[in-house]
Design an enzyme around this catalytic site. Sequence first.
Site, mmCIF file in Angstrom:
data_model
loop_
_atom_site.group_PDB
_atom_site.id
_atom_site.type_symbol
_atom_site.label_atom_id
_atom_site.label_comp_id
_atom_site.label_asym_id
_atom_site.label_seq_id
_atom_site.Cartn_x
_atom_site.Cartn_y
_atom_site.Cartn_z
ATOM 1 N N CYS A 32 35.668 35.580 39.593
ATOM 2 C CA CYS A 32 35.120 36.292 40.760
ATOM 3 C C CYS A 32 35.021 37.786 40.502
ATOM 4 C CB CYS A 32 35.992 36.027 41.978
ATOM 5 S SG CYS A 32 35.385 36.842 43.463
ATOM 6 N N ASN B 66 27.709 31.494 39.244
ATOM 7 C CA ASN B 66 26.797 32.633 39.182
ATOM 8 C C ASN B 66 27.276 33.572 38.092
ATOM 9 O OD1 ASN B 66 24.821 32.156 41.266
ATOM 10 N ND2 ASN B 66 26.514 32.355 42.722
ATOM 11 N N SER C 294 38.340 26.712 48.447
ATOM 12 C CA SER C 294 37.759 26.889 47.110
ATOM 13 C C SER C 294 38.637 26.153 46.118
ATOM 14 C CB SER C 294 37.689 28.379 46.769
ATOM 15 O OG SER C 294 36.892 29.039 47.725
ATOM 16 N N GLU D 260 30.770 44.619 51.865
ATOM 17 C CA GLU D 260 29.426 44.061 51.948
ATOM 18 C C GLU D 260 29.394 42.879 52.904
ATOM 19 O OE1 GLU D 260 28.221 45.199 47.372
ATOM 20 O OE2 GLU D 260 28.507 43.116 47.893
ATOM 21 N N CYS E 177 40.347 42.391 46.722
ATOM 22 C CA CYS E 177 41.027 41.111 46.900
ATOM 23 C C CYS E 177 42.186 41.033 45.922
ATOM 24 C CB CYS E 177 40.054 39.962 46.634
ATOM 25 S SG CYS E 177 40.742 38.337 47.037
ATOM 26 N N CYS F 190 41.108 35.681 41.100
ATOM 27 C CA CYS F 190 40.437 34.519 40.525
ATOM 28 C C CYS F 190 39.601 34.970 39.319
ATOM 29 C CB CYS F 190 39.543 33.847 41.570
ATOM 30 S SG CYS F 190 40.459 33.263 43.002
ATOM 31 N N CYS G 130 27.271 33.904 45.930
ATOM 32 C CA CYS G 130 28.710 33.658 45.942
ATOM 33 C C CYS G 130 29.392 34.347 44.770
ATOM 34 C CB CYS G 130 29.000 32.168 45.807
ATOM 35 S SG CYS G 130 28.214 31.183 47.030
ATOM 36 N N CYS H 287 27.487 36.194 56.116
ATOM 37 C CA CYS H 287 28.667 36.055 55.270
ATOM 38 C C CYS H 287 29.443 37.370 55.372
ATOM 39 C CB CYS H 287 28.191 35.781 53.841
ATOM 40 S SG CYS H 287 29.514 35.668 52.632
HETATM 41 N N1 SAH Z 1 38.740 34.256 49.189
HETATM 42 C C1 SAH Z 1 37.953 33.252 49.810
HETATM 43 C C2 SAH Z 1 36.565 33.685 50.226
HETATM 44 C C3 SAH Z 1 35.742 34.512 49.242
HETATM 45 S S1 SAH Z 1 35.042 33.726 47.829
HETATM 46 C C4 SAH Z 1 37.886 32.019 48.941
HETATM 47 O O1 SAH Z 1 38.429 32.033 47.840
HETATM 48 O O2 SAH Z 1 37.337 31.022 49.368
HETATM 49 C C5 SAH Z 1 33.749 32.736 48.404
HETATM 50 C C6 SAH Z 1 33.357 31.632 47.414
HETATM 51 O O3 SAH Z 1 32.681 32.159 46.266
HETATM 52 C C7 SAH Z 1 34.562 30.865 46.871
HETATM 53 O O4 SAH Z 1 34.342 29.500 47.053
HETATM 54 C C8 SAH Z 1 34.557 31.192 45.388
HETATM 55 O O5 SAH Z 1 35.095 30.115 44.645
HETATM 56 C C9 SAH Z 1 33.089 31.456 45.116
HETATM 57 N N2 SAH Z 1 32.812 32.255 43.925
HETATM 58 C C10 SAH Z 1 33.470 33.341 43.481
HETATM 59 N N3 SAH Z 1 32.916 33.811 42.355
HETATM 60 C C11 SAH Z 1 31.862 33.001 42.076
HETATM 61 C C12 SAH Z 1 30.861 32.989 41.046
HETATM 62 N N4 SAH Z 1 30.849 33.910 40.097
HETATM 63 N N5 SAH Z 1 29.928 32.014 41.097
HETATM 64 C C13 SAH Z 1 29.930 31.107 42.088
HETATM 65 N N6 SAH Z 1 30.812 31.092 43.085
HETATM 66 C C14 SAH Z 1 31.778 32.026 43.075
#
Ligand code: SAH
Length: 346
Positions: free
Chosen positions: A117, A294, A218, A90, A110, A114, A337, A103
């Site tokens: 996520c 989120n 992050s 996406e 991935c 995390c 995000c 974006c």
């Molecule tokens: N792998 C990279 C880029 C992808 S994530 C990274 O970790 O930075 C992009 C951003 O979305 C990151 O800052 C992550 O912490 C955030 N993110 C992931 N899941 C989220 C959620 N459920 N709510 C808010 N932000 C989230």
Amino acid sequence: MENILDFTKEDLCHWLEDKGIRPFRAGQIFKWLYIRQADAFEQMTDLSKELRRTLADHFYIRRLILDKTLVSCDGTEKFLLKLEDMQYIEAVLIPEKDHFTLCVSSQVGCAQNCRFCLTAQGGFIRNLEVCEIIAQIRDARYYLIRKGVDPLKLSNIVFMGMGEPLANYKNLVKALKIITDSDYGLKFSDRRVTVSTSGLVPEITQLGLDTGVNLAVSLNATCDETRTRLMPVNKKYPLKRLLEACRTFNMKPRNKITFEYILIKGVNDTGKDALRLVKLLTPVKSKVNLIPFNEHVKSDFKRPSKKEISDFLQILLDRDLTAITRKSKGDDILAACGQLKAKLIP
Ligand code: SAH
């Protein structure tokens, strides 16, 4: 046959030279690909017929298959893109005041795992090729052209889609070369390109040496215990090492590293956390993006209240950190995000 979007201008110069063709033709080819958005070598009418045929014999030009477009009520558009091996990624086009930000994804799935996520849930499938990273951007500009919008309005790129960009380092850096090619390429200023990472320390340092793009980290927690619980990568690269790599990151004098901090109710949102965050970031040239979590079906985590979020922000501001709460865009189409996960869509 090779996908020509895999080639930097330099690569293409070498390829042409090897064939006894004058290397400056690479600039013309780039102009056709990235500015005039050609779909076939025949269209490149300032090249000789013979060269066009040679190119068509060796390369193909292809767009990603746009499987679905979802439009949010705030104007954010999410593209579900199908790759040649039927995998999906996406990309999200975000309208800002006077420009667009795209974006982009760097991997299918991935491996970072995390806890908060959604992309992590499907596991890691594969790295994106250079051409697949480039096509997300080239195709988004084409999409704007067809809507009658100046394609150069798409001026900002963030690697914050699916995947961990620094885990696909070689392809990322090559793609960044094409993205920031200032003569005939996609012509993004490196000040307008941001790579976001979960915190792969050696690659962070290397990125500063290899490119001039912005870094976002992050962070999401202020002590190792919580961070390791949220982000397993912290076991390998704990906070001390991560912040040291940030402090010594090679960047232009006035630049700052963006620290993304998801606020999760009862996990990392206390006043103590805010004060620890100040302490951690004071030695680093930094700005903080607070992202209210989120919520999604695959997680029990909750977003703190508006008051808790603004109290947290105020502690940072009172202690002279640069900080904002990021407005969430596109959350009604799961484009915000951490909500990207193609499998939910088809
Ligand atoms: N792998 C990279 C880029 C992808 S994530 C990274 O970790 O930075 C992009 C951003 O979305 C990151 O800052 C992550 O912490 C955030 N993110 C992931 N899941 C989220 C959620 N459920 N709510 C808010 N932000 C989230």
